[in-house]
Enzyme design. Structure first.
Site, short mmCIF file in Angstrom:
data_model
loop_
_atom_site.label_atom_id
_atom_site.label_comp_id
_atom_site.label_asym_id
_atom_site.label_seq_id
_atom_site.Cartn_x
_atom_site.Cartn_y
_atom_site.Cartn_z
CG ASP A 1 36.45 44.87 47.49
OD1 ASP A 1 37.46 44.16 47.59
OD2 ASP A 1 35.47 44.58 46.77
CD GLU B 1 35.53 41.23 50.39
OE1 GLU B 1 34.61 42.08 50.45
OE2 GLU B 1 35.43 40.18 49.75
#
Length: 377
Positions: free
Chosen positions: A30, A125
């Site tokens: 992420d 992500e």
């Protein structure tokens, strides 16, 4: 191998790459404050300052916030006027999605150096299954460290990572040491981690579901684990079996590199509220055009059109209509959208936002498509 590393063996179902009876090795990567970090990278004057990507107008919405802005309570989806009230020094910059997509492509190339099993969730992500990987690195934490270092070297941006034996726990782990960190949840620690976690922090449990769980006496994963499968299905329907499994740290979903897109949508927030049907119909046109451009460029067709309307008091309604064949023209999307919009008028309160989504997507050959028949309004 000690508990701080993830060379996991024993127990659990695996992907095709994992040996029978072994756990997967899943990494959730992420990017940290991605859009805002790109802007700070490209404009040194923004570094160290509270930055919001989005519109600064009264009807604007924050798309992303730097960590400096987050310290003041500024978050994505926050109305810009509220964000400015929380942080008077907040600097608004317009989004540059072409740049974000280019950076995302660089990051995806780094992922591909390690595994083909990549499931992007958004530009910033993705899940990676590194049970078997191109460089034959046995420890998933080492792979995550290398990926984060490579991202930093290539893009100048920081990434955080969660490492675990399933997607749910990898996702939860990636938030633990943000920004610019990583966290491991091993099979031995997984069940206890879930039990200690407040259900409102579970990925996939929204505010309404969390509130309902609270009313049922479910505050933590441990509370959730005490509930029977029957109880959860009676109270949460099809989601009940999912809650039953994750309360025990069980998530058998594989990383799906070719996961099909489920919908295509666009929406707009207006500078002034709309009260007339003609004005609302005019605002639909560019939204429909944007959605159709994506569908046409990717040779996909949908059968369901969903209209979203948000009023001045933030009350929201959605209306959907499904047809039998893939929608093959922009005009058909528009006609369906208008057929959903018209019954909402006259309105007692102004409309501040309209959105259009096309779903039930298929990549059908064009010669197989039919022309849908829509009633004239």
């Amino acid at each position: 191998m000690d508990g701080s590393e993830l060379e996991i063996i024993a127990g659990g179902r695996s992907t095709a790459q994992a040996a029978p009876g072994s756990y997967r090795k899943i990494i959730h990567v992420d990017m940290d404050a991605f859009y805002a970090s790109v802007e700070q990278r490209d404009n040194p004057e923004l570094r160290g300052k509270p930055v919001a990507v989005g519109g600064s107008a009264a009807r604007g919405v924050v798309a992303a916030a730097s960590y400096e802005a987050r310290a003041f309570g500024v978050r994505s989806a926050l109305p810009s006027i509220t964000a400015k009230r929380k942080c008077p020094e907040l600097i608004f910059v317009p989004p540059r999605f072409d740049v974000y997509r280019a950076v995302s492509a660089q990051i995806r190339q780094i992922f591909a150096e390690h595994t083909d099993l990549i499931e992007p969730l958004s530009l910033d992500e993705a899940y990676l299954d590194v049970t078997e990987n191109h460089q034959n690195i046995p420890v998933a934490t080492t792979i995550a460290e290398r990926i984060r270092a490579e991202i930093k070297a290539v893009t100048g941006l920081n990434a955080s990572a969660g490492i675990s034996y399933n997607k749910f726990l990898a996702k939860m782990a990636s938030d633990r040491n943000k920004p610019n960190g990583q966290f491991v949840i091993t099979p031995r620690l997984g069940p206890a981690f879930v039990e200690a976690l407040p259900v409102k922090k579970f990925h996939g449990v929204g505010p309404a579901t969390a509130a309902k769980m609270q009313r049922l006496g479910i505050e933590t994963g441990a509370d959730l684990k005490t509930k029977s499968l029957l109880f959860l299905e009676q109270n949460f329907g099809k989601s009940g079996s999912w809650y039953y499994r994750i309360a025990r740290g069980i998530d058998e979903r594989p990383v799906e590199p070719d996961r099909p897109r489920k919908s295509v949508g666009a929406e707009d927030t207006f500078m002034t509220d709309i009260f007339e049907l003609d004005a609302a119909r005019a605002e639909l046109v560019p939204l429909v055009a944007k959605v159709w451009r994506y569908c046409d460029a990717h040779d996909i067709r949908g059968r369901t059109v969903t209209l979203k309307v948000k009023y001045a008091d933030f009350q929201q309604v959605t209306r959907s209509r499904t047809v039998s064949v893939g929608i093959s023209a922009s005009a058909d999307i528009e006609a369906l959208a208008v057929s959903l919009l018209a019954p909402l008028f006259p309105v007692a309160k102004g409309i501040r936002l309209i959105g259009i989504t096309v779903s039930s997507l298929d990549g059908l050959p064009r010669q197989a498509e039919g022309q849908i028949q829509l009633p004239l309004l």
